[in-house]
Design a protein around this motif. Structure first.
Motif, mmCIF file in Angstrom:
data_model
loop_
_atom_site.group_PDB
_atom_site.id
_atom_site.type_symbol
_atom_site.label_atom_id
_atom_site.label_comp_id
_atom_site.label_asym_id
_atom_site.label_seq_id
_atom_site.Cartn_x
_atom_site.Cartn_y
_atom_site.Cartn_z
ATOM 1 N N PRO A 61 0.829 -1.208 0.000
ATOM 2 C CA PRO A 61 0.000 0.000 0.000
ATOM 3 C C PRO A 61 0.859 1.252 0.000
ATOM 4 C CG PRO A 61 0.105 -0.931 2.211
ATOM 5 C CD PRO A 61 0.838 -1.886 1.314
ATOM 6 N N VAL A 62 0.302 2.334 -0.493
ATOM 7 C CA VAL A 62 0.964 3.634 -0.398
ATOM 8 C C VAL A 62 1.017 4.030 1.079
ATOM 9 C CG1 VAL A 62 0.819 6.083 -1.044
ATOM 10 C CG2 VAL A 62 0.172 4.291 -2.684
ATOM 11 N N ASP A 63 2.135 4.587 1.506
ATOM 12 C CA ASP A 63 2.266 5.020 2.894
ATOM 13 C C ASP A 63 1.082 5.907 3.277
ATOM 14 O OD1 ASP A 63 3.221 6.833 5.167
ATOM 15 O OD2 ASP A 63 4.872 5.391 5.026
ATOM 16 N N ASP A 64 0.491 5.623 4.443
ATOM 17 C CA ASP A 64 -0.696 6.354 4.871
ATOM 18 C C ASP A 64 -0.458 7.858 4.922
ATOM 19 O OD1 ASP A 64 -2.283 3.979 5.392
ATOM 20 O OD2 ASP A 64 -0.948 3.642 7.082
ATOM 21 N N LEU A 65 0.736 8.267 5.356
ATOM 22 C CA LEU A 65 0.997 9.700 5.464
ATOM 23 C C LEU A 65 1.209 10.348 4.101
ATOM 24 C CD1 LEU A 65 3.122 9.944 8.715
ATOM 25 C CD2 LEU A 65 0.751 10.664 8.350
ATOM 26 N N LEU A 66 1.709 9.614 3.122
ATOM 27 C CA LEU A 66 1.779 10.168 1.771
ATOM 28 C C LEU A 66 0.359 10.432 1.263
ATOM 29 C CD1 LEU A 66 3.172 11.018 -0.815
ATOM 30 C CD2 LEU A 66 3.392 8.600 -1.445
ATOM 31 N N VAL A 67 -0.562 9.503 1.538
ATOM 32 C CA VAL A 67 -1.965 9.721 1.189
ATOM 33 C C VAL A 67 -2.490 10.967 1.898
ATOM 34 C CG1 VAL A 67 -4.301 8.769 1.340
ATOM 35 C CG2 VAL A 67 -2.377 7.278 0.739
ATOM 36 N N PHE A 68 -2.215 11.068 3.192
ATOM 37 C CA PHE A 68 -2.661 12.222 3.963
ATOM 38 C C PHE A 68 -2.150 13.523 3.354
ATOM 39 C CE2 PHE A 68 -2.011 15.394 7.265
ATOM 40 C CZ PHE A 68 -3.234 15.416 7.919
ATOM 41 N N HIS A 69 -0.877 13.561 3.028
ATOM 42 C CA HIS A 69 -0.290 14.802 2.519
ATOM 43 C C HIS A 69 -0.866 15.183 1.155
ATOM 44 C CE1 HIS A 69 2.318 14.708 5.857
ATOM 45 N NE2 HIS A 69 3.186 13.840 5.389
ATOM 46 N N ILE A 70 -1.118 14.197 0.296
ATOM 47 C CA ILE A 70 -1.682 14.504 -1.017
ATOM 48 C C ILE A 70 -3.107 15.035 -0.865
ATOM 49 C CG2 ILE A 70 -2.481 13.479 -3.184
ATOM 50 C CD1 ILE A 70 -0.003 11.670 -3.089
ATOM 51 N N VAL A 71 -3.908 14.384 -0.027
ATOM 52 C CA VAL A 71 -5.269 14.854 0.211
ATOM 53 C C VAL A 71 -5.242 16.246 0.840
ATOM 54 C CG1 VAL A 71 -7.365 14.428 1.579
ATOM 55 C CG2 VAL A 71 -6.265 12.546 0.347
ATOM 56 N N PHE A 72 -4.340 16.439 1.802
ATOM 57 C CA PHE A 72 -4.163 17.744 2.448
ATOM 58 C C PHE A 72 -3.747 18.800 1.426
ATOM 59 C CE2 PHE A 72 -1.778 21.010 4.551
ATOM 60 C CZ PHE A 72 -2.239 21.105 5.850
ATOM 61 N N GLY A 73 -2.796 18.453 0.580
ATOM 62 C CA GLY A 73 -2.270 19.413 -0.385
ATOM 63 C C GLY A 73 -3.324 19.968 -1.310
ATOM 64 N N LYS A 74 -4.329 19.135 -1.653
ATOM 65 C CA LYS A 74 -5.419 19.608 -2.515
ATOM 66 C C LYS A 74 -6.178 20.776 -1.879
ATOM 67 C CE LYS A 74 -3.882 17.644 -4.830
ATOM 68 N NZ LYS A 74 -3.322 18.072 -6.098
ATOM 69 N N THR A 75 -6.230 20.792 -0.520
ATOM 70 C CA THR A 75 -7.047 21.787 0.180
ATOM 71 C C THR A 75 -6.369 23.141 0.321
ATOM 72 O OG1 THR A 75 -6.250 21.326 2.450
ATOM 73 C CG2 THR A 75 -7.971 19.874 1.568
#
Length: 343
Positions: A61-75
């Motif tokens: 899986p993609v690292d959970d925090l990389l997912v967090f940062h990408i979702v965060f970055g959109k905002t």
């Protein structure tokens, strides 16, 4: 009339406002490799598809925090382009695992606003939701951010401060379908310690330190397409409170998480973030250390092979953590979260 987007100021937010954030992002193998290069993360489950398959997953899986940062970055363009600082997180649920090739998009709802006493800034609370290309929710979280006002004289909206849960319940935590870690190879994971080897009240000094270089934090923040001025624009920040750019707080979270491998090597998956705050600013040249206290050990309904640990990780700057510091100017992160481990 300019076509360039100046970002929202505090006066532009209203409780109930819904925002669809632009620029969906397909996560690639290159993103994953660059994230490892910037953080040094070593968790076996995210590092090797063969290891992931040995515990029942189709691929790493993609690292959970990389997912967090990408979702965060959109905002950032709509929520925090004019931020002074990101203040905290709560009610963060990781609800589906992401793999290379998945495309992430984000929406946000404003759930609170409150003008600060200086009349120059206000705090804005938003709930942001990240979904994949199948419209499955992969991440849902609340954050609050201090945002500049466009005009100090503008009237303040009625203050609304949301009531947030102190912690997620173990029954709310997501376990990936097919995940069966009981027979994992401890030599390959580089840690023999399972869920039952930890006890509430235990403190773990993660020992390792990492100095943040200016280029590294800028590259990390660009990787997430986080355009907040405080991280990039030295021309602007030279006139600000600190006279220099701030390190994105998410980068500190990632470094602390990477450090936690030394002592929590089998805490492979983040299931939720209960609370988090950036306790002090961090700048290029600072060296980050981390330590963790085990707050709680929880069983998961219907699972005899997976357990959850509630952990509280502190990151410090320029201060090794042998004495487990939890307060003071050198403590830069206080993060309360749930991680999943094999039993």
């Amino acid at each position: 009339m300019t076509k360039a987007w100046p970002g929202n100021y505090f006066e532009d937010f209203a409780v109930g406002q819904e925002i669809v954030h632009g620029t969906p992002r397909t996560v690639t193998e290159g993103d994953i490799a660059l994230y490892v290069a910037l953080t040094g993360s070593r968790f076996a489950l995210q590092s090797a598809t063969t290891f992931a398959q040995s515990v029942g997953l189709a691929a790493a899986p993609v690292d959970d925090l990389l997912v967090f940062h990408i979702v965060f970055g959109k905002t950032v363009p709509e929520i925090s382009l004019n931020a002074v600082a990101n203040l905290g997180y709560a009610e963060c649920r990781f609800l589906a695992r992401v793999q290379a090739g998945d495309t992430l998009s984000t929406t946000s709802t404003v759930i609170g606003v409150k003008e600060n006493s200086n009349k120059q800034t206000g705090t804005v609370w938003v709930r942001s939701t990240g979904v994949n290309q199948r419209d499955e929710v992969v991440l849902d979280y609340v954050r609050w951010v201090m945002v500049r006002k466009r005009d100090e004289a503008s009237p303040a909206p009625e203050a609304t401060v949301p009531k947030l849960e102190a912690a997620l319940k173990p029954a709310e935590l997501f376990v990936p379908p097919g995940f069966a870690p009981a027979g994992f190879d401890a030599a390959l994971s580089a840690s023999p310690h399972r869920w039952g080897d930890y006890a509430a009240g235990e403190k773990i000094d993660h020992v390792d330190g990492m100095t943040i270089e200016e280029a590294e934090h800028a590259m990390a923040t660009r990787l997430y397409q986080n355009t907040a001025k405080v991280h990039f624009n030295q021309f602007t920040e030279a006139r600000g409170r600190f006279g220099r750019r701030l390190i994105y707080g998410g980068h500190i979270i990632s470094l602390a998480r990477a450090h936690s491998f030394n002592g929590l090597g089998n805490a492979w998956l983040l299931a939720g973030i209960n609370a988090g705050r950036h306790a002090a600013p961090t700048f290029a040249g600072d060296t980050i250390f981390a330590w963790t206290e085990v707050l709680e050990r929880a069983e998961l309904p219907g699972r005899a092979d997976v357990g959850a640990l509630r952990l509280r990780t502190y990151a410090t700057k320029n201060l090794p953590c042998a004495e487990h510091p939890a307060s003071g100017d050198q403590v830069v992160l206080d993060l309360d979260y749930w991680a999943l481990l094999p039993r």
